[in-house]
Design a protein around this motif. Sequence first.
Motif, PDB file in Angstrom:
ATOM      1  N   LYS A  90       1.061  38.850  31.705  1.00  0.00           N
ATOM      2  CA  LYS A  90      -0.102  39.436  31.028  1.00  0.00           C
ATOM      3  C   LYS A  90      -0.342  38.742  29.683  1.00  0.00           C
ATOM      4  O   LYS A  90       0.444  37.895  29.251  1.00  0.00           O
ATOM      5  N   LYS A  91      -1.399  39.131  29.005  1.00  0.00           N
ATOM      6  CA  LYS A  91      -1.808  38.493  27.751  1.00  0.00           C
ATOM      7  C   LYS A  91      -0.779  38.685  26.644  1.00  0.00           C
ATOM      8  O   LYS A  91      -0.053  39.669  26.613  1.00  0.00           O
ATOM      9  N   ASN A  92      -0.780  37.712  25.742  1.00  0.00           N
ATOM     10  CA  ASN A  92      -0.024  37.738  24.487  1.00  0.00           C
ATOM     11  C   ASN A  92       1.488  37.750  24.657  1.00  0.00           C
ATOM     12  O   ASN A  92       2.200  38.021  23.698  1.00  0.00           O
ATOM     13  N   ILE A  93       1.997  37.458  25.831  1.00  0.00           N
ATOM     14  CA  ILE A  93       3.445  37.385  25.974  1.00  0.00           C
ATOM     15  C   ILE A  93       3.997  36.131  25.301  1.00  0.00           C
ATOM     16  O   ILE A  93       5.149  36.108  24.874  1.00  0.00           O
ATOM     17  N   HIS A  94       3.172  35.132  25.163  1.00  0.00           N
ATOM     18  CA  HIS A  94       3.628  33.892  24.522  1.00  0.00           C
ATOM     19  C   HIS A  94       3.948  34.098  23.042  1.00  0.00           C
ATOM     20  O   HIS A  94       4.617  33.272  22.429  1.00  0.00           O
ATOM     21  N   LEU A  95       3.519  35.203  22.478  1.00  0.00           N
ATOM     22  CA  LEU A  95       3.824  35.500  21.071  1.00  0.00           C
ATOM     23  C   LEU A  95       5.249  36.015  20.893  1.00  0.00           C
ATOM     24  O   LEU A  95       5.763  36.014  19.779  1.00  0.00           O
ATOM     25  N   LEU A  96       5.879  36.444  21.988  1.00  0.00           N
ATOM     26  CA  LEU A  96       7.252  36.952  21.918  1.00  0.00           C
ATOM     27  C   LEU A  96       8.252  35.808  21.921  1.00  0.00           C
ATOM     28  O   LEU A  96       7.991  34.741  22.466  1.00  0.00           O
ATOM     29  N   LYS A  97       9.400  36.067  21.335  1.00  0.00           N
ATOM     30  CA  LYS A  97      10.483  35.078  21.346  1.00  0.00           C
ATOM     31  C   LYS A  97      11.177  35.087  22.703  1.00  0.00           C
ATOM     32  O   LYS A  97      11.055  36.043  23.471  1.00  0.00           O
ATOM     33  N   ASN A  98      11.897  34.022  22.977  1.00  0.00           N
ATOM     34  CA  ASN A  98      12.551  33.859  24.278  1.00  0.00           C
ATOM     35  C   ASN A  98      13.486  35.005  24.621  1.00  0.00           C
ATOM     36  O   ASN A  98      13.493  35.489  25.759  1.00  0.00           O
ATOM     37  N   ASN A  99      14.284  35.459  23.669  1.00  0.00           N
ATOM     38  CA  ASN A  99      15.248  36.518  23.972  1.00  0.00           C
ATOM     39  C   ASN A  99      14.552  37.834  24.315  1.00  0.00           C
ATOM     40  O   ASN A  99      15.038  38.603  25.131  1.00  0.00           O
ATOM     41  N   LYS A 100      13.382  38.105  23.719  1.00  0.00           N
ATOM     42  CA  LYS A 100      12.629  39.319  24.061  1.00  0.00           C
ATOM     43  C   LYS A 100      12.065  39.233  25.472  1.00  0.00           C
ATOM     44  O   LYS A 100      12.132  40.187  26.247  1.00  0.00           O
ATOM     45  N   ILE A 101      11.498  38.082  25.811  1.00  0.00           N
ATOM     46  CA  ILE A 101      10.946  37.885  27.155  1.00  0.00           C
ATOM     47  C   ILE A 101      12.059  38.014  28.182  1.00  0.00           C
ATOM     48  O   ILE A 101      11.899  38.678  29.207  1.00  0.00           O
ATOM     49  N   PHE A 102      13.188  37.404  27.895  1.00  0.00           N
ATOM     50  CA  PHE A 102      14.325  37.458  28.810  1.00  0.00           C
ATOM     51  C   PHE A 102      14.823  38.897  28.973  1.00  0.00           C
ATOM     52  O   PHE A 102      15.185  39.321  30.068  1.00  0.00           O
ATOM     53  N   PHE A 103      14.814  39.669  27.885  1.00  0.00           N
ATOM     54  CA  PHE A 103      15.222  41.070  27.949  1.00  0.00           C
ATOM     55  C   PHE A 103      14.295  41.865  28.865  1.00  0.00           C
ATOM     56  O   PHE A 103      14.759  42.647  29.704  1.00  0.00           O
ATOM     57  N   PHE A 104      12.978  41.682  28.716  1.00  0.00           N
ATOM     58  CA  PHE A 104      12.025  42.402  29.562  1.00  0.00           C
ATOM     59  C   PHE A 104      12.167  42.002  31.023  1.00  0.00           C
ATOM     60  O   PHE A 104      12.052  42.845  31.919  1.00  0.00           O
ATOM     61  N   LEU A 105      12.422  40.734  31.273  1.00  0.00           N
ATOM     62  CA  LEU A 105      12.623  40.286  32.656  1.00  0.00           C
ATOM     63  C   LEU A 105      13.895  40.880  33.248  1.00  0.00           C
ATOM     64  O   LEU A 105      13.917  41.311  34.398  1.00  0.00           O
ATOM     65  N   LYS A 106      14.942  40.903  32.460  1.00  0.00           N
ATOM     66  CA  LYS A 106      16.209  41.475  32.937  1.00  0.00           C
ATOM     67  C   LYS A 106      16.024  42.949  33.292  1.00  0.00           C
ATOM     68  O   LYS A 106      16.533  43.424  34.310  1.00  0.00           O
ATOM     69  N   LYS A 107      15.282  43.655  32.469  1.00  0.00           N
ATOM     70  CA  LYS A 107      14.998  45.071  32.741  1.00  0.00           C
ATOM     71  C   LYS A 107      14.163  45.221  34.016  1.00  0.00           C
ATOM     72  O   LYS A 107      14.408  46.109  34.832  1.00  0.00           O
ATOM     73  N   LEU A 108      13.187  44.346  34.191  1.00  0.00           N
ATOM     74  CA  LEU A 108      12.342  44.377  35.384  1.00  0.00           C
ATOM     75  C   LEU A 108      13.163  44.107  36.639  1.00  0.00           C
ATOM     76  O   LEU A 108      13.032  44.812  37.639  1.00  0.00           O
ATOM     77  N   TRP A 109      14.040  43.123  36.600  1.00  0.00           N
ATOM     78  CA  TRP A 109      14.870  42.815  37.775  1.00  0.00           C
ATOM     79  C   TRP A 109      15.870  43.930  38.062  1.00  0.00           C
ATOM     80  O   TRP A 109      16.229  44.157  39.216  1.00  0.00           O
TER      81      TRP A 109
END
Length: 123
Positions: A90-109
């Motif tokens: 979705k929009k504006n995810i590129h504004l997050l740092k790598n560790n935050k994106i990775f955290f959200f993905l880990k939670k999703l999986w």
Amino acid sequence: MSRFSLKKKSRLLLNVQFQTIYNKNYKIHTKNFLMFMYTNYLQFPRLGISISKKNVARSHDRNRIKRLVKESFRLVQHNLLLMDFIIIVKKNIHLLKNNKIFFFLKKLWSYKSKNNVLNINRL
């Protein structure tokens, strides 16, 4: 060691494969991602990634997010159900740092793992 690799057969590459999963209409919404999924009859889960230029304009940001999604999938693929997954960013995810994106993905999986089948309403 090879069980942690991401082979080409573990990826959804063809438009027909994506359309089949989109038409099944089983999805999870989160703030940053939309995940479509459908049971496959293979012996391994598969991943597809869709990032539109409208949501993430710069190619280096799209590539960074793709690398993070692939890496998170690679680490958890042995715990996932035998399904095909498509991650839409979705929009504006590129504004997050790598560790935050990775955290959200880990939670999703974690909601699609063998140990926690279909406990999605808490996302």
